[in-house]
Scaffold this motif. Sequence first.
Motif, mmCIF file in Angstrom:
data_model
loop_
_atom_site.group_PDB
_atom_site.id
_atom_site.type_symbol
_atom_site.label_atom_id
_atom_site.label_comp_id
_atom_site.label_asym_id
_atom_site.label_seq_id
_atom_site.Cartn_x
_atom_site.Cartn_y
_atom_site.Cartn_z
ATOM 1 N N THR A 211 0.746 -0.918 -0.109
ATOM 2 C CA THR A 211 0.092 0.039 0.098
ATOM 3 C C THR A 211 0.962 1.186 -0.194
ATOM 4 N N LEU A 212 2.429 1.062 0.970
ATOM 5 C CA LEU A 212 2.502 2.390 0.847
ATOM 6 C C LEU A 212 3.617 2.702 -0.578
ATOM 7 N N VAL A 213 3.953 1.696 -0.487
ATOM 8 C CA VAL A 213 4.533 1.469 -2.575
ATOM 9 C C VAL A 213 3.635 1.923 -3.298
ATOM 10 N N TRP A 214 3.230 1.195 -3.751
ATOM 11 C CA TRP A 214 2.281 1.720 -4.399
ATOM 12 C C TRP A 214 1.342 3.750 -4.662
ATOM 13 N N ALA A 215 1.431 3.853 -3.259
ATOM 14 C CA ALA A 215 1.082 5.334 -2.660
ATOM 15 C C ALA A 215 1.597 6.168 -3.337
ATOM 16 N N THR A 216 3.175 6.001 -2.612
ATOM 17 C CA THR A 216 4.300 6.825 -2.872
ATOM 18 C C THR A 216 4.280 6.627 -4.568
ATOM 19 N N ALA A 217 4.200 5.708 -5.203
ATOM 20 C CA ALA A 217 4.468 5.683 -6.727
ATOM 21 C C ALA A 217 3.747 6.657 -7.073
ATOM 22 N N VAL A 219 1.714 9.303 -6.088
ATOM 23 C CA VAL A 219 1.509 10.927 -5.763
ATOM 24 C C VAL A 219 3.227 11.340 -6.665
ATOM 25 N N ILE A 220 4.022 10.489 -6.841
ATOM 26 C CA ILE A 220 5.506 11.279 -7.201
ATOM 27 C C ILE A 220 5.129 11.338 -8.590
ATOM 28 N N LEU A 221 4.265 10.048 -9.000
ATOM 29 C CA LEU A 221 3.819 9.828 -11.064
ATOM 30 C C LEU A 221 2.661 11.311 -10.841
ATOM 31 N N SER A 222 2.281 11.789 -10.175
ATOM 32 C CA SER A 222 0.993 12.584 -10.363
ATOM 33 C C SER A 222 1.718 13.609 -10.304
ATOM 34 N N TYR A 223 2.284 14.026 -8.866
ATOM 35 C CA TYR A 223 3.297 15.392 -8.796
ATOM 36 C C TYR A 223 3.584 15.520 -10.121
ATOM 37 N N SER A 224 4.803 14.587 -10.597
ATOM 38 C CA SER A 224 5.316 15.070 -11.842
ATOM 39 C C SER A 224 4.674 14.958 -12.914
ATOM 40 N N PHE A 225 3.365 14.488 -13.071
ATOM 41 C CA PHE A 225 2.573 14.886 -14.598
ATOM 42 C C PHE A 225 2.048 16.155 -14.253
ATOM 43 N N TRP A 226 2.076 16.793 -13.187
ATOM 44 C CA TRP A 226 1.433 18.506 -13.301
ATOM 45 C C TRP A 226 2.148 19.290 -13.566
ATOM 46 N N GLU A 227 3.225 19.056 -13.255
ATOM 47 C CA GLU A 227 4.700 19.805 -12.952
ATOM 48 C C GLU A 227 4.663 19.561 -14.773
ATOM 49 N N LEU A 228 5.018 18.507 -15.819
ATOM 50 C CA LEU A 228 4.996 18.611 -16.792
ATOM 51 C C LEU A 228 3.895 19.557 -17.297
ATOM 52 N N VAL A 229 2.713 19.277 -17.275
ATOM 53 C CA VAL A 229 1.778 20.062 -17.693
ATOM 54 C C VAL A 229 1.642 21.067 -17.480
ATOM 55 N N VAL A 249 -2.288 3.753 -13.417
ATOM 56 C CA VAL A 249 -2.296 2.053 -12.187
ATOM 57 C C VAL A 249 -2.100 1.872 -11.085
ATOM 58 N N CYS A 250 -1.004 3.417 -10.778
ATOM 59 C CA CYS A 250 -0.426 3.210 -9.300
ATOM 60 C C CYS A 250 -2.234 3.380 -8.421
ATOM 61 N N TRP A 251 -2.462 4.348 -8.818
ATOM 62 C CA TRP A 251 -3.529 4.410 -7.824
ATOM 63 C C TRP A 251 -5.060 3.247 -7.385
#
Length: 372
Positions: A211-217, A219-229, A249-251
Motif C-alpha cells: 500500500t505504501l509503495v503503490w501510494a508513494t509511486a 503521488v510521485i507520478l501524479s505530481y510529475s505529470f502535473w508539473e510537466l503539464v 495504474v498505481c492509484w
Amino acid sequence: MEFTVERTLGRRGWRSFIAGTIVTAVALGWLVAGTMRGRTTATGDLNSDLAMLSLVLFLSVVAALRGLYDLRKRRRPFRLRIDAFGITLHDAELAWEQIEAVSLWHRANSGEDGTPHQPRLTLWTAADVKLARRTDHTFDGRTRYTLVDCKDLDQSVTELTSALAEHAGDRFETAPRAMRPPIPVTVSGPERNVPGGEQVFVDRRQAGTWTLVWATAAVILSYSFWELVHSHAAGPVSLTVTCLVGAVVCWPLAGRSLVRWRTPLRLRIGPSGIGMREVSEEERYFTWAQIAAVTVGRRFPHVEEPQPWLVVWPLPGTNPSVPGVEPVLPGPYHVDGHKAYALVRLDRLPGGPEAIVPVIRAYAGERYAETA
C-alpha cells in the motif's frame, strides 16, 4: 414427533385459488369487453393489449389450478411420525432396523427469486424391505423413496432435522457417502477441550508495505505529470504520457492493497465454530452445532484438484450467520443432494494445509474427514 401438512397446504392452496380466480374473472371481463367493443387502450394498440391480457389470463388460471391441486393434496392420507421406534407413515411402519439411511435431499436449482428450494425427506430401505409407493430414480442401485417435500410441512426443516438427529443415529446422512461415512449428528467433537483457544489465519501478504509503495509511486507520478503539464518548460510528450499512465495504474493498486490490509482474507477456527471472511467482505460464521461434517480435499467426489479445499457440510435448515446482513457465501453448491459451502482453498492462507489441517482436525473431531 408428529409432522403434519394440513395447515400449510390449506393456506397455500386457498391463497393461490382465490387470487387466481379473482384475476381470471377480471382478465376475462376485460378481454371480452375489449374484444366486443373493439376499443383501444392508452397504448393505442388493441392487439398488444389483448395479447398481454391473454398472458395474464393464462397465468391466473395456472395459479388457480395450482391452488386446487394443493387443496386436493391436503385431503389425501398423510402421516409422518419419527420416534425411537422408527418412521411411521400412513401406509407403513418402519423400524430403524428396516431403514438403511434417511436424508434431507436438496435440489440443485434455486427458486424463481433466487432462494434455494427446501429439501425433500428421502428414505433408503434395507435390501428386503419394500414400500407400496413409487421408488425414486437413482444411479447407485439403492432403493430410495421420497416421503414428503419439506415445503409442505407445517413444521420447520430445523424441527425435522432435530427429530432425525435424535432418533436416526448414523442412519441420518448429512453428507455424501463418497465424501465421508455417516456418523450420529449428536456426536460432539472435542472443540471445548482443545488447548490454545481460537486459531486465526490471516493473509495480508505484506499488504501494508505494498500500500505504501503503490501510494508513494502514485503521488510521485501524479505530481510529475502535473508539473510537466503546467510548467513553462514542457518535457517530452512520452514522459508526460508515462507519468499519466503510471498514476492511473498505481492509484487502483494502492487502493486494492489498502483493502487487503484493512480487511484481509481470514479464517477463524475455535471452540465456537468456523468463521471465513473473503477480502473486503463480511465474515460468514458456522457454529459447531450447525455443522454436520468438515472435509479437506476435493469439493466434488470424483474431481481431482491440485490444492485442497476446506468444505463445510451444514445440517439441513441451518445457514451461516452474518451480523446485520443476509448470509451470502460463494455457493452453496450441491453434491448428491447435500448442501455444501467451499470456504477457501487452503494454499491461499499462511502456512497452507500443513498449518491449518491439524487445527481443523483437533476442533472438528468426528466431524472431520479428508477427501484428497
